[in-house]
Design an enzyme around this catalytic site. Sequence first.
Site, PDB file in Angstrom:
ATOM      1  N   PRO A   2       0.432  -1.241  -0.390  1.00  0.00           N
ATOM      2  CG  PRO A   2      -0.233  -1.157   2.195  1.00  0.00           C
ATOM      3  CD  PRO A   2       0.805  -2.040   1.258  1.00  0.00           C
ATOM      4  CD  GLU A   3       4.064   3.435  -3.723  1.00  0.00           C
ATOM      5  OE1 GLU A   3       3.994   4.730  -3.808  1.00  0.00           O
ATOM      6  OE2 GLU A   3       3.835   2.568  -4.834  1.00  0.00           O
ATOM      7  CG  HIS A  93      -3.521 -14.481   6.489  1.00  0.00           C
ATOM      8  ND1 HIS A  93      -3.622 -14.480   5.292  1.00  0.00           N
ATOM      9  CD2 HIS A  93      -2.860 -15.135   6.897  1.00  0.00           C
ATOM     10  CE1 HIS A  93      -3.079 -15.335   4.440  1.00  0.00           C
ATOM     11  NE2 HIS A  93      -2.210 -16.166   5.134  1.00  0.00           N
ATOM     12  NE  ARG A 115       5.412 -10.603   1.610  1.00  0.00           N
ATOM     13  CZ  ARG A 115       5.974 -10.286  -0.040  1.00  0.00           C
ATOM     14  NH1 ARG A 115       5.149  -9.230  -0.330  1.00  0.00           N
ATOM     15  NH2 ARG A 115       7.553 -10.372   0.251  1.00  0.00           N
ATOM     16  CE  LYS A 157      18.277  14.769   0.625  1.00  0.00           C
ATOM     17  NZ  LYS A 157      18.987  13.442   1.062  1.00  0.00           N
TER      18      LYS A 157
END
Length: 279
Positions: A2-3, A93, A115, A157
Amino acid sequence: MPELPEVESVRLGLQAHLRGAKIIRALQLHPRALSRESIAPLQAIEECRITSVNRRGKFLWFVLDKKPMVLVAHLGMSGQFRIEEVGQARHPHCRARFRVKRGKQEFHLSFHDQRTFGWLRVDEMSKGIPSSISHIARDPFDEKFDRKAVIQNLKAKRTEIKRALLDQSVMSGVGNIYADEALWQARIHPRKLAEKLSENEIASLLTSVARVMKRALKAGGTSFDDLYTNVNGESGYFENSLEVYGREDEECSRCGHLIKRIKFTNRSSHFCPQCQPRR
Ligand SMILES: [Zn+2]
């Protein structure tokens, strides 16, 4: 994974279901569900009321009425929150479960994580943010996001622009997928050095970042039933609207050239060699 837009969808769902709810019982069901940095076991938040659910980047936190205590959550690769009826069998889960009461209604808030890279953490608030994530910079959805400062910081950067975009201490919430999409939209090669880009190029890149994430958020909707199935993986609901990510050897919608995939750390970058020249 998920973002930010998915995490924001989750936050909206949690906020709608849990604001004002009281945590009656908190149960940890897997050793990795609780972060090692947690200052207390989950039971410490029993009897607390959730006053709101906030987010910075991909970190969520439940603001509690027992200040300064707070519950922080990260979904990791596969974490999901689900609202379940009391009496509903525990999912294999399920890593943590909270019994909550809102008005006269009692239900479970379950944290599922196949996971086990996701985690929960009891922490303390300090200056409006949980202490353990105070180093995380504001994300583009944040009201106080300082666009000018971020442009300057990115430009300073000495790394590839994609790596700089993913640096959570400059700007949070941009993950692999949206970095690729935004770079395509701004016509910037992912391996170009950040310091070689003009301020205008970086400004247009930030605009693209905000645009692709807003679009994904819109597509995600705010229905809780939908969202927990949607935060399940990278091939989620917005897959059809992706221009380069996961589209290796497909035609670029802008120029028809084939999309290329190159290695990026242990993952990949996708880009159009025609629209996003290296020079
Ligand atoms: Zn192209």
